[in-house]
Design a protein around this motif. Structure first.
Motif, PDB file in Angstrom:
ATOM      1  N   THR A 242       0.809  -1.053   0.124  1.00  0.00           N
ATOM      2  CA  THR A 242      -0.107  -0.094  -0.097  1.00  0.00           C
ATOM      3  C   THR A 242       1.064   1.118   0.156  1.00  0.00           C
ATOM      4  O   THR A 242       2.181   1.260   0.346  1.00  0.00           O
ATOM      5  CB  THR A 242      -0.898   0.059   1.124  1.00  0.00           C
ATOM      6  OG1 THR A 242      -0.089   0.262   2.381  1.00  0.00           O
ATOM      7  CG2 THR A 242      -1.690  -1.255   1.312  1.00  0.00           C
ATOM      8  N   ALA A 244       0.636   3.872   1.838  1.00  0.00           N
ATOM      9  CA  ALA A 244       1.108   4.264   3.270  1.00  0.00           C
ATOM     10  C   ALA A 244       2.137   3.403   3.746  1.00  0.00           C
ATOM     11  O   ALA A 244       3.049   3.824   4.478  1.00  0.00           O
ATOM     12  CB  ALA A 244      -0.205   3.913   4.206  1.00  0.00           C
ATOM     13  N   HIS A 245       1.922   2.161   3.341  1.00  0.00           N
ATOM     14  CA  HIS A 245       3.184   1.127   3.990  1.00  0.00           C
ATOM     15  C   HIS A 245       4.474   1.642   3.319  1.00  0.00           C
ATOM     16  O   HIS A 245       5.592   1.615   4.079  1.00  0.00           O
ATOM     17  CB  HIS A 245       2.789  -0.193   3.610  1.00  0.00           C
ATOM     18  CG  HIS A 245       4.081  -1.273   3.957  1.00  0.00           C
ATOM     19  ND1 HIS A 245       4.208  -1.673   5.166  1.00  0.00           N
ATOM     20  CD2 HIS A 245       4.808  -1.787   3.116  1.00  0.00           C
ATOM     21  CE1 HIS A 245       5.378  -2.279   5.115  1.00  0.00           C
ATOM     22  NE2 HIS A 245       5.976  -2.632   4.073  1.00  0.00           N
ATOM     23  N   GLY A 247       5.284   4.599   2.263  1.00  0.00           N
ATOM     24  CA  GLY A 247       5.977   5.823   2.653  1.00  0.00           C
ATOM     25  C   GLY A 247       6.514   5.680   4.244  1.00  0.00           C
ATOM     26  O   GLY A 247       7.388   6.245   4.365  1.00  0.00           O
ATOM     27  N   SER A 248       5.880   4.731   5.058  1.00  0.00           N
ATOM     28  CA  SER A 248       6.646   4.319   6.063  1.00  0.00           C
ATOM     29  C   SER A 248       7.893   3.472   5.965  1.00  0.00           C
ATOM     30  O   SER A 248       8.551   3.623   6.539  1.00  0.00           O
ATOM     31  CB  SER A 248       5.597   3.508   7.011  1.00  0.00           C
ATOM     32  OG  SER A 248       5.906   2.926   8.357  1.00  0.00           O
ATOM     33  N   SER A 254       4.368  10.611   7.957  1.00  0.00           N
ATOM     34  CA  SER A 254       2.935  10.455   7.786  1.00  0.00           C
ATOM     35  C   SER A 254       2.633  10.305   6.234  1.00  0.00           C
ATOM     36  O   SER A 254       3.409  10.676   5.296  1.00  0.00           O
ATOM     37  CB  SER A 254       2.171  11.665   8.216  1.00  0.00           C
ATOM     38  OG  SER A 254       2.601  12.824   7.503  1.00  0.00           O
ATOM     39  N   LEU A 255       1.324   9.912   5.745  1.00  0.00           N
ATOM     40  CA  LEU A 255       0.987   9.723   4.597  1.00  0.00           C
ATOM     41  C   LEU A 255       1.135  11.137   3.752  1.00  0.00           C
ATOM     42  O   LEU A 255       1.370  11.188   2.758  1.00  0.00           O
ATOM     43  CB  LEU A 255      -0.319   9.045   4.635  1.00  0.00           C
ATOM     44  CG  LEU A 255      -0.852   8.744   3.062  1.00  0.00           C
ATOM     45  CD1 LEU A 255       0.089   7.979   2.185  1.00  0.00           C
ATOM     46  CD2 LEU A 255      -2.244   8.067   3.077  1.00  0.00           C
ATOM     47  N   SER A 256       0.474  12.100   4.590  1.00  0.00           N
ATOM     48  CA  SER A 256       0.243  13.255   3.846  1.00  0.00           C
ATOM     49  C   SER A 256       1.769  14.064   3.596  1.00  0.00           C
ATOM     50  O   SER A 256       1.794  14.494   2.572  1.00  0.00           O
ATOM     51  CB  SER A 256      -0.356  14.375   4.915  1.00  0.00           C
ATOM     52  OG  SER A 256       0.405  14.499   5.953  1.00  0.00           O
ATOM     53  N   ASN A 259       3.071  12.010   0.454  1.00  0.00           N
ATOM     54  CA  ASN A 259       2.556  12.290  -0.682  1.00  0.00           C
ATOM     55  C   ASN A 259       2.969  14.115  -1.180  1.00  0.00           C
ATOM     56  O   ASN A 259       3.416  14.161  -2.278  1.00  0.00           O
ATOM     57  CB  ASN A 259       0.890  12.658  -0.732  1.00  0.00           C
ATOM     58  CG  ASN A 259       0.265  11.291  -0.708  1.00  0.00           C
ATOM     59  OD1 ASN A 259       0.766  10.643  -1.311  1.00  0.00           O
ATOM     60  ND2 ASN A 259      -0.894  11.217   0.316  1.00  0.00           N
ATOM     61  N   ARG A 271       0.171   7.571  -5.886  1.00  0.00           N
ATOM     62  CA  ARG A 271      -0.801   6.994  -6.564  1.00  0.00           C
ATOM     63  C   ARG A 271      -0.921   7.093  -8.084  1.00  0.00           C
ATOM     64  O   ARG A 271      -0.913   6.167  -8.782  1.00  0.00           O
ATOM     65  CB  ARG A 271      -2.120   7.394  -5.789  1.00  0.00           C
ATOM     66  CG  ARG A 271      -3.413   6.558  -6.447  1.00  0.00           C
ATOM     67  CD  ARG A 271      -4.673   6.942  -5.739  1.00  0.00           C
ATOM     68  NE  ARG A 271      -4.682   6.852  -4.231  1.00  0.00           N
ATOM     69  CZ  ARG A 271      -4.651   5.684  -3.655  1.00  0.00           C
ATOM     70  NH1 ARG A 271      -4.904   4.578  -4.269  1.00  0.00           N
ATOM     71  NH2 ARG A 271      -4.549   6.005  -2.311  1.00  0.00           N
TER      72      ARG A 271
END
Length: 303
Positions: A242, A244-245, A247-248, A254-256, A259, A271
């Motif tokens: 994902t 989010a994963h 990014g981590s 954070s996801l924001s 992005n 995305r």
């Protein structure tokens, strides 16, 4: 008598074309340097030897290769010599490591001992140098890449030094740069900070910050963000994780934040990047092929 060696890393992003200035001491920097004598009277001092340069020659020197240029002040015609300083980190490590760049990279690695080019084919390179200027036009980037491609296709006339001139400070600098780059690459998921990485080199924070910028051409923070985005781009293509994963996994808090930083460098969201490159997974047999495909997007937006 042992010559003094002075560090010299000019401030520029990708390349800088300069007229030669005579120096009293041996100098070295973190850039590749291409020397083009346009008249007689220029002497290159490399390691413990010196070479009288002739019109029609090109000499390529690798980073951290101490040299000095002296000019004949008694000539009727003033000595004229160009030096083209350029650095690879501005092109992006993924691009430099790509299959397409392999021949050029091999040629550059051979310049550790000073590479002399002359003879057939050299006129094409002189023609490119005549068109180059210190501007921000994209055509100048293409000129630099075209010059390197033509050099990589030539057979060197000779290597000027059988053994690279080793200076303890220079070897230590190269080693430290490698340690820093490797540590960052292996710890992208961690909360990397100047203090943490400076500790790996036993440097004070302020000293490390100056060292990092002088030798990699960008600030520590800029470099870490770029490496995280590059790794994220690889994961977006090569995995089903994902967003989010991912990014981590590359260290964004954070996801924001992920992005935001991703879009600021690549001009699309993670995305959107994955959606437009999903077909890259088909029929790809090696990670090198993936790297080459990813770099097409990176080079279009980041060079």
């Amino acid at each position: 008598m042992c010559q003094r060696v002075i560090a010299n890393t000019p401030k520029f992003q990708m390349f800088d074309l300069q007229k030669i200035e005579e120096t009293e001491h041996m100098i070295f920097g973190a850039d590749y340097i291409l020397i083009r004598p346009k008249t007689a009277g220029c002497t290159l001092h490399l390691a413990n030897t010196h070479f009288q340069l002739r019109v029609g020659q090109l000499i390529l020197l690798a980073p951290f290769n101490p040299f000095r240029l002296s000019l004949d002040q008694h000539q009727k015609v003033p000595t004229d010599c160009d030096t083209l300083h350029f650095r690879l980190n501005a092109m992006g490590q993924t691009f430099v490591d790509s299959v397409q760049f392999f021949t050029i990279k091999s040629m550059l690695e051979q310049s550790r001992n000073g590479t002399l080019f002359e003879g057939q084919g050299i006129s094409d390179i002189h023609h490119i140098l005549d068109k180059m200027e210190n501007s921000f036009e994209f055509s100048q980037v293409l000129n630099l890449l075209g010059l390197l491609e033509k050099l990589s296709a030539m057979t060197p006339a000779r290597y000027l030094a059988n053994n690279r001139f080793e200076v303890n400070n220079i070897k230590r600098t190269e080693s430290r740069v490698h340690i820093v780059q490797e540590y960052i690459a292996n710890n992208l998921a961690e909360q990397l900070s100047v203090a943490l990485v400076a500790e790996q080199l036993h440097m004070a924070d302020s000293t490390f910050s100056r060292f990092f910028h002088a030798n990699l051409g960008v600030t520590f923070r800029q470099y870490v963000i770029e490496q995280r985005v590059r790794q994220a781009a690889r994961y977006l293509v090569m995995t089903d994780w994902t967003i989010a994963h991912i990014g981590s996994e590359v260290g964004f808090s954070s996801l924001s934040n992920f992005n935001s930083k991703f879009k600021s460098l690549l001009r699309v969201t993670p995305r959107e990047y994955r959606a437009s490159h999903i077909d890259m997974r088909k029929d790809i047999e090696s990670s090198r092929a993936v790297e080459g495909q990813i770099q097409k997007q990176l080079s279009d937006t980041m060079i």
